[in-house]
Motif scaffolding. Structure first.
Motif, PDB file in Angstrom:
ATOM      1  N   PHE A 148       0.776  -0.861   0.238  1.00  0.00           N
ATOM      2  CA  PHE A 148       0.101  -0.126  -0.140  1.00  0.00           C
ATOM      3  C   PHE A 148       1.392   1.477  -0.314  1.00  0.00           C
ATOM      4  CE2 PHE A 148      -2.855  -3.231   1.854  1.00  0.00           C
ATOM      5  CZ  PHE A 148      -3.387  -3.078   1.471  1.00  0.00           C
ATOM      6  N   THR A 149       2.264   1.433   0.527  1.00  0.00           N
ATOM      7  CA  THR A 149       3.098   1.792   0.989  1.00  0.00           C
ATOM      8  C   THR A 149       4.052   1.646   0.527  1.00  0.00           C
ATOM      9  OG1 THR A 149       3.286   2.163   2.781  1.00  0.00           O
ATOM     10  CG2 THR A 149       1.631   3.359   2.104  1.00  0.00           C
ATOM     11  N   HIS A 200       6.928   1.380   2.376  1.00  0.00           N
ATOM     12  CA  HIS A 200       7.320   0.711   3.691  1.00  0.00           C
ATOM     13  C   HIS A 200       5.940  -0.438   4.267  1.00  0.00           C
ATOM     14  CE1 HIS A 200       9.641   4.534   4.700  1.00  0.00           C
ATOM     15  NE2 HIS A 200       7.442   5.191   5.157  1.00  0.00           N
ATOM     16  N   THR A 201       5.184  -1.119   3.400  1.00  0.00           N
ATOM     17  CA  THR A 201       4.126  -2.405   3.734  1.00  0.00           C
ATOM     18  C   THR A 201       5.399  -3.030   3.498  1.00  0.00           C
ATOM     19  OG1 THR A 201       2.339  -1.155   2.810  1.00  0.00           O
ATOM     20  CG2 THR A 201       1.913  -3.507   2.958  1.00  0.00           C
ATOM     21  N   GLU A 202       5.344  -3.941   4.433  1.00  0.00           N
ATOM     22  CA  GLU A 202       5.644  -5.655   4.436  1.00  0.00           C
ATOM     23  C   GLU A 202       4.846  -6.434   3.622  1.00  0.00           C
ATOM     24  OE1 GLU A 202       7.969  -7.994   4.909  1.00  0.00           O
ATOM     25  OE2 GLU A 202       8.686  -7.084   6.435  1.00  0.00           O
ATOM     26  N   THR A 203       6.218  -7.136   2.683  1.00  0.00           N
ATOM     27  CA  THR A 203       5.163  -7.632   1.774  1.00  0.00           C
ATOM     28  C   THR A 203       5.790  -8.769   1.887  1.00  0.00           C
ATOM     29  OG1 THR A 203       6.723  -6.979   0.290  1.00  0.00           O
ATOM     30  CG2 THR A 203       4.338  -5.689   0.168  1.00  0.00           C
ATOM     31  N   SER A 204       7.250  -9.587   1.814  1.00  0.00           N
ATOM     32  CA  SER A 204       6.862 -10.531   2.661  1.00  0.00           C
ATOM     33  C   SER A 204       6.539 -11.408   3.599  1.00  0.00           C
ATOM     34  CB  SER A 204       9.095 -10.617   2.551  1.00  0.00           C
ATOM     35  OG  SER A 204       9.056 -10.483   3.804  1.00  0.00           O
ATOM     36  N   LYS A 205       6.621 -12.634   2.938  1.00  0.00           N
ATOM     37  CA  LYS A 205       6.153 -13.649   3.907  1.00  0.00           C
ATOM     38  C   LYS A 205       6.614 -14.008   4.977  1.00  0.00           C
ATOM     39  CE  LYS A 205       2.600 -16.036   0.313  1.00  0.00           C
ATOM     40  NZ  LYS A 205       2.430 -16.539  -0.507  1.00  0.00           N
ATOM     41  N   SER A 233      -0.659   3.381   5.693  1.00  0.00           N
ATOM     42  CA  SER A 233      -1.064   4.922   4.352  1.00  0.00           C
ATOM     43  C   SER A 233       0.481   5.202   5.153  1.00  0.00           C
ATOM     44  CB  SER A 233      -2.944   4.748   5.381  1.00  0.00           C
ATOM     45  OG  SER A 233      -2.481   6.111   4.431  1.00  0.00           O
ATOM     46  N   GLU A 234       0.553   6.258   4.404  1.00  0.00           N
ATOM     47  CA  GLU A 234       1.393   7.206   4.378  1.00  0.00           C
ATOM     48  C   GLU A 234       1.417   8.015   6.189  1.00  0.00           C
ATOM     49  OE1 GLU A 234       4.795   7.227   3.574  1.00  0.00           O
ATOM     50  OE2 GLU A 234       4.998   6.345   2.017  1.00  0.00           O
ATOM     51  N   GLY A 235       2.305   8.375   6.178  1.00  0.00           N
ATOM     52  CA  GLY A 235       2.234   9.073   7.934  1.00  0.00           C
ATOM     53  C   GLY A 235       1.104   8.567   8.524  1.00  0.00           C
TER      54      GLY A 235
END
Length: 105
Positions: free
Chosen positions: A16-17, A19-24, A47-49
């Motif tokens: 989503f940004t 900074h979103t963690e996407t690794s399992k 969400s940013e911020g």
């Protein structure tokens, strides 16, 4: 653990940004940390911020029935992240106790 593994195996993480963690693996580690701490916190991931802090609410049988979630502007929390985690964890525990939950031990 089996249920978590099945969930992660089927999951198709979406960013989503930046900074979103996407690794399992990263998600599994974050879940383990949240379980151990009794609270989860994300900074700018959904969400940013925005910083999100959450803790589970349990019923008398110990089932997770909801969560207490606080979302706030990240810039306002930079020096209060640990305090917010503590407060959210404590208040979720208070709500759980009011619903009849008694923590083991």
């Amino acid at each position: 653990e089996g249920e978590l593994r099945r969930y992660l195996d089927a999951l198709k993480p979406e960013a989503f940004t930046a900074h979103t963690e996407t690794s399992k693996r990263g998600l599994a580690e974050a879940i383990a940390e949240a379980r151990a701490a009794g609270v989860a916190q994300t900074i700018d991931q959904a969400s940013e911020g925005v910083t999100g802090t959450a803790a589970v609410i349990r019923d008398a049988a110990g089932m997770a029935i909801g969560a207490l979630i606080v979302a706030a502007p990240s810039l306002r929390l930079t020096d209060r992240l640990a305090e917010l985690k503590r407060l959210v964890r404590e208040e979720a525990a208070t709500i759980s106790r009011s619903l009849g939950y008694r923590a083991p031990g």
